[in-house]
Scaffold this motif. Structure first.
Motif, mmCIF file in Angstrom:
data_model
loop_
_atom_site.group_PDB
_atom_site.id
_atom_site.type_symbol
_atom_site.label_atom_id
_atom_site.label_comp_id
_atom_site.label_asym_id
_atom_site.label_seq_id
_atom_site.Cartn_x
_atom_site.Cartn_y
_atom_site.Cartn_z
ATOM 1 N N ARG A 106 3.941 -1.259 69.179
ATOM 2 C CA ARG A 106 4.710 0.023 68.713
ATOM 3 C C ARG A 106 4.576 0.288 67.417
ATOM 4 O O ARG A 106 4.698 1.189 66.627
ATOM 5 N N LYS A 107 4.681 -1.028 66.505
ATOM 6 C CA LYS A 107 4.512 -0.818 65.233
ATOM 7 C C LYS A 107 3.578 -1.917 64.475
ATOM 8 O O LYS A 107 3.425 -3.088 64.691
ATOM 9 N N LEU A 108 2.881 -1.160 63.647
ATOM 10 C CA LEU A 108 1.761 -1.907 62.910
ATOM 11 C C LEU A 108 1.794 -1.957 61.382
ATOM 12 O O LEU A 108 1.927 -0.750 60.829
ATOM 13 N N ARG A 109 1.839 -2.971 60.664
ATOM 14 C CA ARG A 109 1.752 -2.897 58.994
ATOM 15 C C ARG A 109 0.712 -3.932 58.664
ATOM 16 O O ARG A 109 0.409 -5.059 59.335
ATOM 17 N N VAL A 110 -0.174 -3.310 57.785
ATOM 18 C CA VAL A 110 -1.235 -3.954 57.319
ATOM 19 C C VAL A 110 -1.328 -3.876 55.784
ATOM 20 O O VAL A 110 -1.165 -2.749 55.290
ATOM 21 N N GLU A 111 -1.373 -4.989 55.043
ATOM 22 C CA GLU A 111 -1.407 -4.878 53.791
ATOM 23 C C GLU A 111 -2.668 -6.015 53.268
ATOM 24 O O GLU A 111 -2.688 -7.016 53.898
ATOM 25 N N MET A 112 -3.534 -5.353 52.706
ATOM 26 C CA MET A 112 -4.923 -6.022 52.560
ATOM 27 C C MET A 112 -5.049 -6.280 50.666
ATOM 28 O O MET A 112 -6.097 -6.711 50.714
ATOM 29 N N VAL A 113 -4.155 -5.907 50.224
ATOM 30 C CA VAL A 113 -4.527 -6.061 48.567
ATOM 31 C C VAL A 113 -5.615 -5.501 48.181
ATOM 32 O O VAL A 113 -6.549 -5.981 47.658
ATOM 33 N N CYS A 114 -5.793 -4.217 48.468
ATOM 34 C CA CYS A 114 -7.074 -3.425 48.104
ATOM 35 C C CYS A 114 -8.243 -3.337 48.858
ATOM 36 O O CYS A 114 -9.208 -3.295 48.263
ATOM 37 N N GLY A 115 -8.200 -4.024 50.146
ATOM 38 C CA GLY A 115 -9.429 -4.173 50.856
ATOM 39 C C GLY A 115 -9.344 -2.911 51.509
ATOM 40 O O GLY A 115 -8.527 -1.887 51.530
ATOM 41 N N SER A 116 -10.603 -2.820 52.189
ATOM 42 C CA SER A 116 -11.036 -1.681 52.960
ATOM 43 C C SER A 116 -10.722 -1.973 54.224
ATOM 44 O O SER A 116 -10.655 -2.820 54.863
ATOM 45 N N PHE A 117 -9.860 -0.680 54.764
ATOM 46 C CA PHE A 117 -9.522 -0.618 56.310
ATOM 47 C C PHE A 117 -10.099 0.463 57.104
ATOM 48 O O PHE A 117 -9.758 1.572 56.763
ATOM 49 N N GLU A 118 -10.404 0.071 58.342
ATOM 50 C CA GLU A 118 -10.731 1.409 59.031
ATOM 51 C C GLU A 118 -9.986 1.217 60.541
ATOM 52 O O GLU A 118 -10.003 0.113 60.990
ATOM 53 N N PHE A 119 -9.363 2.175 60.890
ATOM 54 C CA PHE A 119 -8.402 2.365 62.097
ATOM 55 C C PHE A 119 -9.444 1.820 63.380
ATOM 56 O O PHE A 119 -10.462 2.289 63.462
ATOM 57 N N PRO A 120 -9.134 0.862 63.879
ATOM 58 C CA PRO A 120 -9.822 0.704 65.191
ATOM 59 C C PRO A 120 -9.697 1.663 66.352
ATOM 60 O O PRO A 120 -8.511 2.249 66.355
ATOM 61 N N LYS A 121 -10.674 1.861 67.211
ATOM 62 C CA LYS A 121 -10.580 2.989 68.231
ATOM 63 C C LYS A 121 -9.343 2.788 69.241
ATOM 64 O O LYS A 121 -8.968 3.639 69.771
ATOM 65 N N SER A 122 -8.920 1.430 69.404
ATOM 66 C CA SER A 122 -8.101 1.116 70.309
ATOM 67 C C SER A 122 -6.595 1.923 69.972
ATOM 68 O O SER A 122 -5.834 2.436 70.796
ATOM 69 N N LEU A 123 -6.324 2.318 68.822
ATOM 70 C CA LEU A 123 -5.269 3.155 68.375
ATOM 71 C C LEU A 123 -5.210 4.412 68.790
ATOM 72 O O LEU A 123 -4.033 4.943 68.692
ATOM 73 N N PHE A 124 -6.412 4.873 69.180
ATOM 74 C CA PHE A 124 -6.659 6.261 69.480
ATOM 75 C C PHE A 124 -6.525 6.587 70.950
ATOM 76 O O PHE A 124 -6.113 7.640 71.643
ATOM 77 N N ILE A 125 -6.971 5.624 71.693
ATOM 78 C CA ILE A 125 -7.441 5.822 73.022
ATOM 79 C C ILE A 125 -5.974 5.341 74.106
ATOM 80 O O ILE A 125 -5.770 6.172 74.858
ATOM 81 N N HIS A 126 -5.834 4.035 73.754
ATOM 82 C CA HIS A 126 -4.646 3.762 74.759
ATOM 83 C C HIS A 126 -3.281 3.225 74.059
ATOM 84 O O HIS A 126 -2.860 2.533 74.368
ATOM 85 N N SER A 127 -3.195 3.669 72.836
ATOM 86 C CA SER A 127 -1.998 3.415 72.072
ATOM 87 C C SER A 127 -0.521 4.071 72.212
ATOM 88 O O SER A 127 -0.724 5.279 72.465
ATOM 89 N N ASN A 128 0.352 2.914 72.283
ATOM 90 C CA ASN A 128 1.747 3.699 72.072
ATOM 91 C C ASN A 128 2.299 3.455 70.838
ATOM 92 O O ASN A 128 3.613 3.609 70.772
ATOM 93 N N LEU A 129 1.398 3.141 69.974
ATOM 94 C CA LEU A 129 1.811 3.152 68.429
ATOM 95 C C LEU A 129 2.796 4.326 67.994
ATOM 96 O O LEU A 129 2.509 5.304 68.046
#
Length: 409
Positions: A106-129
């Protein structure tokens, strides 16, 4: 008569209830939370009941794969906090996220210190996020058919986008978004940040970190007709456009932008609680609907602004002044007090507070006028660092009404 029972005294952390201990464990990095299992028999299995986990790793190695194996064994995972090396590829992040999504994340936090991040498809298909927090990442555009159907809270903290339009694209994919936090820094590359979210109820903008303004036009365009709580702290923008916020109840505005203030302050016309820090002085138009106003005036003509406030806010109940940033020019002008006692003083004002009171001639005149005419004042408080406090106290105290509690510190 039976004596009241004494409350049990808690002598060690192990005597806390499980619910409280789990809240404490959820705040720790996962490896530290697991390490508590050696403390005692009580702690041995407690960490296994956690539903929030944090991974902080510089490299993808044994620790990463151990964490991945660990979360695959969980039945339920509500919160995942990832601080990943910028040299890690998206596949390693997505692997962890996909595992978590399958466990009702239900809750996702991502810190990459300037790295490149692409949303995984799972977040759109079956996600309760419901909550996403992104910090110091370069965000790739989501797929055209992507939708965050459950997402209610989004934090974008020092996030880079591929273009200004990418911000609008991302926000348009969040059909039920209610809470948005935007933090800009020198890493942020968006020039005009457009926030067009019809469902938004709460918005916090912080553009105060940095040493200099970027070149060209930069700022915010905000279209949020359902917004009820709004906070903006902005030292750098030279372009601010806020459309009407008819449902706004509470706002905190600290800006230095002086270009066409009516295009951003006019949207606050319906708010009842306002905290305002501005250099505009008497150019400001204070909402007439205000019940509560906290004002930090950075302008040297604050006395004219005070007159406007008293005249234009008939229902005002609480007025708090802070002249910490004000450049004083006392003796050059006098206060142009209202020509008649304003309605807010005669009928509504109950609490009056003045911080950084210096006791200059203009300040004394304004303070005495409010104390003498505030028919419904219940409390008046003055805070001063002057060495002449006693003289100030006596002068103001003799003007205050008996029904008003007077404080001078």
């Amino acid at each position: 008569m039976e004596k009241p029972k004494k409350k049990k005294e808690i002598r060690s952390m192990s005597e806390f209830p499980d619910e409280l201990l789990l809240k404490m464990l959820n705040l720790l990095p996962t490896k530290d939370a697991v390490a508590t299992s050696v403390l005692s028999k009580r702690w041995r299995s407690l960490w296994k009941e956690m539903n929030a986990f944090r991974y902080d790793g510089d490299t993808v190695g044994r620790v990463y794969w151990g964490f991945a194996l660990f979360i695959t064994k969980l039945l339920n995972l509500e919160s995942l906090d990832l601080k990943i090396s910028p040299y890690s590829t998206n596949k390693y992040i997505n692997y962890l996220v996909n595992i978590a999504v399958a466990r009702s994340l239900r809750k996702l936090r991502v810190e990459m210190v300037c790295g490149s991040f692409e949303f995984p498809k799972s977040l759109f298909i079956h996600s309760n996020l419901e909550t996403v927090i992104l910090e110091k990442v370069s965000l790739e555009d989501p797929p055209l058919d992507a939708r965050f159907v459950c997402l209610k809270s989004l934090h974008l903290l020092s996030v880079r986008f591929s273009s200004d339009e990418s911000v609008e694209t991302l926000l348009s994919r969040c059909p039920v978004l209610e809470d948005l936090v935007v933090g800009r820094s020198s890493f942020t590359n968006v020039m005009v940040f457009t926030i067009d979210v019809p469902t938004l109820r709460s918005l916090c903008v912080d553009n105060s970190v940095g040493e200099s303004r970027p070149e060209g036009v930069h700022g915010f365009v905000i279209r949020t007709p359902c917004l009820r709580w709004f906070s903006i702290k902005d030292r750098f923008s030279n372009y601010l456009r806020f459309e009407d916020m008819p449902e706004l109840v509470k706002a905190s505005v600290s800006v230095v932008c002086e270009s066409q203030p009516e295009l951003f302050l006019g949207s606050l016309v319906c708010t009842q609680y306002l905290s305002l820090c501005s250099q505009l002085g008497s150019k400001l138009r204070i909402p007439s609907s205000l019940l509560h106003l906290e004002l930090c005036s950075c302008s040297s003509d604050w006395w004219n602004l005070l007159t406007l406030i008293l005249n234009d806010t008939p229902r005002l109940r609480v007025l708090k002044l802070n002249l910490e940033h004000c450049v004083q020019h006392d003796g050059m002008v006098s206060w142009n007090k209202p020509s008649f006692v304003p309605e807010c003083l005669s009928s509504h004002l109950e609490i009056f507070e003045w911080r950084q009171y210096k006791g200059t001639e203009t300040e004394r005149e304004a303070a005495k006028y409010i104390l003498a005419n505030g028919s419904h004042l219940k409390k008046a408080a003055f805070y001063s660092e002057s060495a002449e406090k006693q003289g100030m106290l006596k002068e103001l105290e003799c003007v205050a009404r008996d029904s008003c509690t007077f404080v001078f510190e």
